[in-house]
Design an enzyme around this catalytic site. Sequence first.
Site, PDB file in Angstrom:
ATOM      1  CE  LYS A  13      12.942  29.196  29.545  1.00 14.15           C
ATOM      2  NZ  LYS A  13      13.919  29.634  30.541  1.00 14.15           N
ATOM      3  NE  ARG A  88      18.656  29.911  26.565  1.00 17.83           N
ATOM      4  CZ  ARG A  88      18.028  28.845  27.066  1.00 17.83           C
ATOM      5  NH1 ARG A  88      17.199  28.159  26.315  1.00 17.83           N
ATOM      6  NH2 ARG A  88      18.195  28.494  28.314  1.00 17.83           N
ATOM      7  NE  ARG A 127      16.260  23.422  36.802  1.00 22.27           N
ATOM      8  CZ  ARG A 127      16.242  24.248  35.762  1.00 22.27           C
ATOM      9  NH1 ARG A 127      15.099  24.681  35.287  1.00 22.27           N
ATOM     10  NH2 ARG A 127      17.362  24.650  35.225  1.00 22.27           N
ATOM     11  NE  ARG A 162      18.971  21.810  33.165  1.00 20.81           N
ATOM     12  CZ  ARG A 162      18.443  22.810  32.477  1.00 20.81           C
ATOM     13  NH1 ARG A 162      17.131  22.861  32.292  1.00 20.81           N
ATOM     14  NH2 ARG A 162      19.194  23.759  31.986  1.00 20.81           N
ATOM     15  NE  ARG A 173      21.489  27.149  32.684  1.00 23.73           N
ATOM     16  CZ  ARG A 173      20.883  26.486  33.684  1.00 23.73           C
ATOM     17  NH1 ARG A 173      21.588  25.976  34.664  1.00 23.73           N
ATOM     18  NH2 ARG A 173      19.581  26.337  33.664  1.00 23.73           N
TER      19      ARG A 173
END
Length: 221
Positions: A13, A88, A127, A162, A173
């Site tokens: 995203k 969300r 990531r 992160r 998550r």
Amino acid sequence: MNIVLLAPPAAGKGTQALILAKKFGIVHISTGNLFRERIKVGDDLGHRLANILASGLLVEDEIVLQILASRLEKEDCQNGFILDGFPRTVNQGELLQELLNAQNRKLDYVFYLNVEKETLEKRVSGRRMCSKCGKIYNIYNPSSKPEKDGICDICKSELVIRPDDNIESYSKRYNEYQTKTVPLINYYHNNNLLYEIDGDRNVDEITEEIISVMKRDELND
Ligand code: AMP
């Protein structure tokens, strides 16, 4: 133009939002990034947010709304925005609608990036995020690797992992996404705003499809 990007965590995203925001001259608003900035203040709210983010659970609607509403009021949002990570939950979708109604604004598109869980797990482990400008890289993907290890191509700042990009937080998550965010797909479908995009492809192909949906829609207007 006002856009919402809906997708599981680590689906890309943020990457798409940055590209589209630049292309259309609109503002990229990531609630996750707003929280990460808020955490840096180091006060009680910052500590609370840091704990919630690390756990992989969702922040309470009241706090999210407050932070989002003050961001949307800023002058640079007049031309439009692209929301990444908000709403969300269906409740947040309804709160967004109320907020936009009160400002005489509306949503134009909700793009749902559909990505397989296997791809997400690969993406999350590779990531890396720029600590300054937020640009996202993936060290395992030749087309989205940084030119120099650990350094942002754009602003030359340090790339970081992160704190919530570990298997334990990620599975929480993902679970939050399945139980609380997936119902939004139906919600926006029923509001005639949803466009499903196959997100299991490379960055450019996904961007192209999003843009072609927008062009097609313009022609039909
Ligand atoms: P993201 O950067 O979008 O992956 O978000 C990172 C974390 O911030 C999430 O796992 C949540 O803890 C929190 N967060 C971001 N956006 C929201 C939201 N709209 N509602 C509740 N929590 C959120």
